[in-house]
Scaffold this motif. Structure first.
Motif, PDB file in Angstrom:
ATOM      1  N   TYR A  45      -1.727  30.764 -19.433  1.00  0.00           N
ATOM      2  CA  TYR A  45      -0.889  30.892 -18.232  1.00  0.00           C
ATOM      3  C   TYR A  45      -0.515  29.520 -17.676  1.00  0.00           C
ATOM      4  O   TYR A  45       0.641  29.297 -17.263  1.00  0.00           O
ATOM      5  CB  TYR A  45      -1.629  31.700 -17.157  1.00  0.00           C
ATOM      6  N   THR A  46      -1.460  28.593 -17.649  1.00  0.00           N
ATOM      7  CA  THR A  46      -1.125  27.270 -17.125  1.00  0.00           C
ATOM      8  C   THR A  46      -0.230  26.498 -18.092  1.00  0.00           C
ATOM      9  O   THR A  46       0.600  25.681 -17.655  1.00  0.00           O
ATOM     10  CB  THR A  46      -2.409  26.468 -16.852  1.00  0.00           C
ATOM     11  N   LEU A  47      -0.385  26.741 -19.391  1.00  0.00           N
ATOM     12  CA  LEU A  47       0.523  26.133 -20.364  1.00  0.00           C
ATOM     13  C   LEU A  47       1.959  26.572 -20.099  1.00  0.00           C
ATOM     14  O   LEU A  47       2.880  25.749 -20.025  1.00  0.00           O
ATOM     15  CB  LEU A  47       0.105  26.516 -21.779  1.00  0.00           C
ATOM     16  N   LEU A  48       2.168  27.889 -19.920  1.00  0.00           N
ATOM     17  CA  LEU A  48       3.508  28.413 -19.662  1.00  0.00           C
ATOM     18  C   LEU A  48       4.030  27.942 -18.307  1.00  0.00           C
ATOM     19  O   LEU A  48       5.215  27.626 -18.163  1.00  0.00           O
ATOM     20  CB  LEU A  48       3.483  29.938 -19.722  1.00  0.00           C
ATOM     21  N   SER A  49       3.148  27.868 -17.315  1.00  0.00           N
ATOM     22  CA  SER A  49       3.576  27.402 -15.986  1.00  0.00           C
ATOM     23  C   SER A  49       3.995  25.937 -16.031  1.00  0.00           C
ATOM     24  O   SER A  49       4.987  25.543 -15.400  1.00  0.00           O
ATOM     25  CB  SER A  49       2.443  27.599 -14.979  1.00  0.00           C
ATOM     26  N   GLY A  50       3.247  25.114 -16.768  1.00  0.00           N
ATOM     27  CA  GLY A  50       3.633  23.712 -16.903  1.00  0.00           C
ATOM     28  C   GLY A  50       4.956  23.540 -17.608  1.00  0.00           C
ATOM     29  O   GLY A  50       5.769  22.679 -17.233  1.00  0.00           O
ATOM     30  N   MET A  51       5.204  24.369 -18.636  1.00  0.00           N
ATOM     31  CA  MET A  51       6.490  24.308 -19.322  1.00  0.00           C
ATOM     32  C   MET A  51       7.618  24.738 -18.392  1.00  0.00           C
ATOM     33  O   MET A  51       8.701  24.137 -18.382  1.00  0.00           O
ATOM     34  CB  MET A  51       6.445  25.191 -20.568  1.00  0.00           C
ATOM     35  N   ASN A  52       7.373  25.764 -17.572  1.00  0.00           N
ATOM     36  CA  ASN A  52       8.387  26.187 -16.599  1.00  0.00           C
ATOM     37  C   ASN A  52       8.686  25.082 -15.598  1.00  0.00           C
ATOM     38  O   ASN A  52       9.847  24.847 -15.230  1.00  0.00           O
ATOM     39  CB  ASN A  52       7.920  27.445 -15.868  1.00  0.00           C
ATOM     40  N   ALA A  53       7.640  24.386 -15.129  1.00  0.00           N
ATOM     41  CA  ALA A  53       7.852  23.294 -14.173  1.00  0.00           C
ATOM     42  C   ALA A  53       8.674  22.171 -14.797  1.00  0.00           C
ATOM     43  O   ALA A  53       9.568  21.595 -14.152  1.00  0.00           O
ATOM     44  CB  ALA A  53       6.506  22.768 -13.684  1.00  0.00           C
ATOM     45  N   ALA A  54       8.380  21.834 -16.060  1.00  0.00           N
ATOM     46  CA  ALA A  54       9.166  20.794 -16.739  1.00  0.00           C
ATOM     47  C   ALA A  54      10.615  21.227 -16.912  1.00  0.00           C
ATOM     48  O   ALA A  54      11.542  20.415 -16.760  1.00  0.00           O
ATOM     49  CB  ALA A  54       8.535  20.479 -18.093  1.00  0.00           C
ATOM     50  N   ILE A  55      10.830  22.490 -17.207  1.00  0.00           N
ATOM     51  CA  ILE A  55      12.195  22.982 -17.379  1.00  0.00           C
ATOM     52  C   ILE A  55      12.954  22.942 -16.055  1.00  0.00           C
ATOM     53  O   ILE A  55      14.156  22.651 -16.017  1.00  0.00           O
ATOM     54  CB  ILE A  55      12.166  24.409 -17.959  1.00  0.00           C
ATOM     55  N   VAL A  56      12.260  23.212 -14.941  1.00  0.00           N
ATOM     56  CA  VAL A  56      12.902  23.081 -13.626  1.00  0.00           C
ATOM     57  C   VAL A  56      13.396  21.653 -13.426  1.00  0.00           C
ATOM     58  O   VAL A  56      14.514  21.418 -12.943  1.00  0.00           O
ATOM     59  CB  VAL A  56      11.921  23.488 -12.516  1.00  0.00           C
ATOM     60  N   GLY A  57      12.568  20.668 -13.788  1.00  0.00           N
ATOM     61  CA  GLY A  57      13.003  19.271 -13.664  1.00  0.00           C
ATOM     62  C   GLY A  57      14.188  18.954 -14.537  1.00  0.00           C
ATOM     63  O   GLY A  57      15.121  18.239 -14.120  1.00  0.00           O
ATOM     64  N   LEU A  58      14.218  19.503 -15.758  1.00  0.00           N
ATOM     65  CA  LEU A  58      15.357  19.282 -16.654  1.00  0.00           C
ATOM     66  C   LEU A  58      16.636  19.895 -16.106  1.00  0.00           C
ATOM     67  O   LEU A  58      17.705  19.275 -16.138  1.00  0.00           O
ATOM     68  CB  LEU A  58      15.055  19.874 -18.029  1.00  0.00           C
ATOM     69  N   ILE A  59      16.537  21.122 -15.612  1.00  0.00           N
ATOM     70  CA  ILE A  59      17.727  21.781 -15.085  1.00  0.00           C
ATOM     71  C   ILE A  59      18.228  21.067 -13.835  1.00  0.00           C
ATOM     72  O   ILE A  59      19.439  20.916 -13.623  1.00  0.00           O
ATOM     73  CB  ILE A  59      17.428  23.259 -14.792  1.00  0.00           C
ATOM     74  N   ALA A  60      17.293  20.589 -12.989  1.00  0.00           N
ATOM     75  CA  ALA A  60      17.702  19.836 -11.801  1.00  0.00           C
ATOM     76  C   ALA A  60      18.450  18.563 -12.193  1.00  0.00           C
ATOM     77  O   ALA A  60      19.480  18.213 -11.592  1.00  0.00           O
ATOM     78  CB  ALA A  60      16.481  19.504 -10.956  1.00  0.00           C
ATOM     79  N   LEU A  61      17.958  17.861 -13.212  1.00  0.00           N
ATOM     80  CA  LEU A  61      18.642  16.657 -13.679  1.00  0.00           C
ATOM     81  C   LEU A  61      20.027  16.989 -14.216  1.00  0.00           C
ATOM     82  O   LEU A  61      21.016  16.298 -13.911  1.00  0.00           O
ATOM     83  CB  LEU A  61      17.802  15.978 -14.764  1.00  0.00           C
ATOM     84  N   SER A  62      20.134  18.044 -15.002  1.00  0.00           N
ATOM     85  CA  SER A  62      21.434  18.421 -15.542  1.00  0.00           C
ATOM     86  C   SER A  62      22.392  18.842 -14.440  1.00  0.00           C
ATOM     87  O   SER A  62      23.593  18.571 -14.515  1.00  0.00           O
ATOM     88  CB  SER A  62      21.260  19.560 -16.549  1.00  0.00           C
ATOM     89  N   ALA A  63      21.863  19.504 -13.409  1.00  0.00           N
ATOM     90  CA  ALA A  63      22.722  19.891 -12.291  1.00  0.00           C
ATOM     91  C   ALA A  63      23.307  18.659 -11.604  1.00  0.00           C
ATOM     92  O   ALA A  63      24.505  18.620 -11.269  1.00  0.00           O
ATOM     93  CB  ALA A  63      21.925  20.727 -11.292  1.00  0.00           C
ATOM     94  N   VAL A  64      22.491  17.650 -11.400  1.00  0.00           N
ATOM     95  CA  VAL A  64      22.981  16.418 -10.771  1.00  0.00           C
ATOM     96  C   VAL A  64      24.017  15.732 -11.663  1.00  0.00           C
ATOM     97  O   VAL A  64      25.067  15.265 -11.185  1.00  0.00           O
ATOM     98  CB  VAL A  64      21.799  15.475 -10.483  1.00  0.00           C
ATOM     99  N   GLN A  65      23.761  15.668 -12.962  1.00  0.00           N
ATOM    100  CA  GLN A  65      24.705  15.016 -13.875  1.00  0.00           C
ATOM    101  C   GLN A  65      26.025  15.772 -13.951  1.00  0.00           C
ATOM    102  O   GLN A  65      27.096  15.159 -13.976  1.00  0.00           O
ATOM    103  CB  GLN A  65      24.063  14.892 -15.255  1.00  0.00           C
ATOM    104  N   LEU A  66      25.969  17.076 -14.003  1.00  0.00           N
ATOM    105  CA  LEU A  66      27.207  17.866 -14.023  1.00  0.00           C
ATOM    106  C   LEU A  66      27.967  17.726 -12.715  1.00  0.00           C
ATOM    107  O   LEU A  66      29.201  17.682 -12.703  1.00  0.00           O
ATOM    108  CB  LEU A  66      26.887  19.333 -14.297  1.00  0.00           C
ATOM    109  N   ALA A  67      27.243  17.661 -11.598  1.00  0.00           N
ATOM    110  CA  ALA A  67      27.902  17.511 -10.303  1.00  0.00           C
ATOM    111  C   ALA A  67      28.632  16.177 -10.211  1.00  0.00           C
ATOM    112  O   ALA A  67      29.703  16.094  -9.599  1.00  0.00           O
ATOM    113  CB  ALA A  67      26.880  17.637  -9.177  1.00  0.00           C
TER     114      ALA A  67
END
Length: 549
Positions: free
Chosen positions: A157-179
């Motif tokens: 569960y913590t492995l999957l949660s950590g991967m989800n947290a990293a993906i949130v950071g990636l999507i946030a970065l892509s959102a800023v770059q696209l904006a």
């Protein structure tokens, strides 16, 4: 034919195809009109690894496609300038088209790029290369999920949660770059913010398409009526102020200060200097002359540069319209069957639900997650825990997130609602076909209509203006995806349906570190996702395993 002769013949054909492609590398933006074998080799050599390295979901995919086909990364770029004055603007048009039609945005983007460059058969070939790796992996994961118990070990569960947290950071970065690319003036800045806020506050099937339409209408009204009205009001105000100055008595002279000695700047120098900067140049070009339309400058730039429209693999407009009509005819037939048959066979119901989801999903990930949950969890085909397990894993997979349907289709056929008379691979294939077919089919038809509109100046002006607003609003949806995943990314034994990552501050640290690492230190996205998973397991070993004691 002997074996040696067969090998040498194959090598000669590959060498011939490679030489045909390399000959075209001296002509950037030129469509590949070689034989089918050469075109297939051309697109394979540029896209064979995308299905294995495109981690991070659609927002990151768009950045990868921009670097690979617009910037070139050391190879010739594919996207032609055509009737625009920068390749980035054409990329934004294709991005807006991908968001304005239903289905998986990054998959349609890649499909349209390859179709323009090499034709429909290579585009379908690249789609298979793009979607198969993660699709096969998700089917394999479904086989494993079918054999596990009700609960998982805490480190998982913590492995999957950590991967989800990293993906949130990636999507946030892509959102800023696209904006950064989508924001070209104050209006598009407002639309990005409004799209993000509106997507966070409400969710419905009709809602996201309505927001995209409103964004397109807003820029259309502003470009053709609002801007000129504001400029007329400004000139009227300036004339009134000028008359007031002429009616006032002259001010007394001040001997202490010589006004002639103060340096002045001609007001025309400001837009001239701003022309040197990309986003500002587009803004000031529209304010220099209120009677000049931005597209007229585009055409004049083309004429001065001597550029001509290079040939592309364009599908006739009539064929595109007929394909769209044929799709909706098939769609209506399946929906009628869905309503008439009570109860509908599981395989037909599964395909219908995926077909419906692929047809009405606008905005990609922010909409597909809650919609697919309604279509497979509510009927009892897939458990909430298995749904969230698949959601966490698909976010860490390369390629399109719509491969989630492969996992769900396999579990539905193997689940409690099934008679278990057919293998789960059948459900995986039906889910894959149902979720991907609508977007690619409709996108192909609209692509032909768009290519025709580019040849008609007035129609192109209206549509490109509307797409500017659609693009900005769709970028706002990427910020919505950050919020949606953040709210369900933390998995535990007690909360298998997912809770907010904000429940534990460590996940914010993981998301922030991922953002910084990828943006400032060039960490590859898939490495950042794996590091996030390892950080989750490390947190469990140091802190998490002691919390329940």
């Amino acid at each position: 034919m002997s074996f040696d002769a067969l090998v040498h013949s194959t090598l000669r054909r590959i060498r011939h195809a490679t030489s045909s492609v390399s000959d075209g590398e001296n002509a950037p933006y030129q469509a590949n009109t070689s034989k089918l074998g050469a075109r297939l080799w051309d697109v394979f050599s540029r896209t064979y690894d995308l299905g294995f390295v495109a981690f991070g979901g659609p927002p990151v995919h768009f950045q990868i496609l921009h670097k690979r086909f617009v910037e070139g990364q050391g190879k010739t770029p594919w996207l032609d300038e055509q009737t625009t004055n920068t390749t980035r603007e054409q990329y934004q048009e294709l991005f807006a088209l991908a968001q304005a039609t239903p289905g998986p945005g990054s998959t349609k983007m890649l499909f349209n790029i390859v179709q323009i460059h090499a034709g429909i058969i290579p585009a379908l070939f690249v789609f298979l290369i793009w979607s198969f790796p993660a699709g096969i992996a998700m089917y394999g994961f479904s086989l494993g999920v079918q054999r596990i118990g009700e609960t998982l070990p805490d480190p998982v569960y913590t492995l999957l949660s950590g991967m989800n947290a990293a993906i949130v950071g990636l999507i946030a970065l892509s959102a800023v770059q696209l904006a950064r690319k989508a924001v070209t003036d104050p209006l598009t800045r407002v639309l990005v913010t409004a799209g993000a806020g509106a997507g966070m506050c409400y969710n419905a099937l009709w809602y996201f398409p309505a927001l995209l339409v409103m964004g397109g209408v807003a820029t259309l009204i502003w470009d053709f009526w609002g801007r000129s009205w504001v400029q007329r009001m400004r000139r009227r105000r300036q004339r009134r102020q000028g008359r007031r100055r002429t009616s006032d008595p002259p001010a007394p002279e001040i001997d202490e200060i010589e006004m002639d000695s103060i340096p002045t700047m001609d007001i025309q120098e400001v837009p001239r200097a701003a022309e040197l900067q990309g986003p500002l140049r587009r803004q000031n070009a529209s304010t220099q002359d209120p009677q000049t339309n931005p597209s007229e400058e585009v055409h004049s730039n083309q004429a001065s540069n001597g550029r001509t429209v290079l040939p592309t693999h364009i599908i006739p407009v009539k064929t595109g319209i007929l394909s769209i009509l044929l799709f909706f005819l098939c769609f209506i037939i399946f929906m009628v069957l869905r309503g008439v048959l009570h109860p509908a066979p599981l395989l037909l119901a599964l395909f219908n639900n995926m077909l419906l989801a692929g047809t009405i999903i606008f905005g990609g990930g922010p909409v597909v997650i809650p919609l697919l949950r309604d279509y497979v969890v509510d009927p009892g085909w897939v458990s909430p825990r298995d749904f969230l397990l698949g959601l966490a894993v698909i976010q860490a997979m390369p390629g399109p997130n719509f491969n989630f349907a492969v996992y769900l289709g396999a579990l539905a056929v193997a689940g409690p609602a099934s008679s278990h008379s057919v293998p789960s691979i059948v459900g995986a294939i039906l889910g894959w076909l149902g979720i991907f077919t609508p977007g690619l089919w409709i996108s192909l038809g609209f692509q032909s209509i768009w290519q025709s509109l580019r040849k008609h100046r007035r129609g192109y002006e209206y549509v490109s203006s509307a797409l500017r607003g659609v693009n900005a609003t769709a970028v706002g949806f990427v910020f919505t995806a950050v919020y949606r995943l953040w709210e369900i990314g933390y998995l535990t034994k007690e909360a298998t349906q997912g809770v907010s990552l904000g429940e534990e501050p460590w996940w914010l640290v993981v998301a922030s570190a991922t953002y910084v690492g990828v943006e400032w230190f060039g960490v590859p996205p898939f490495v950042a996702i794996l590091a996030g998973g390892c950080a989750g397991v490390g947190w469990w070993g140091a802190v998490g395993r002691h919390l329940g004691k």
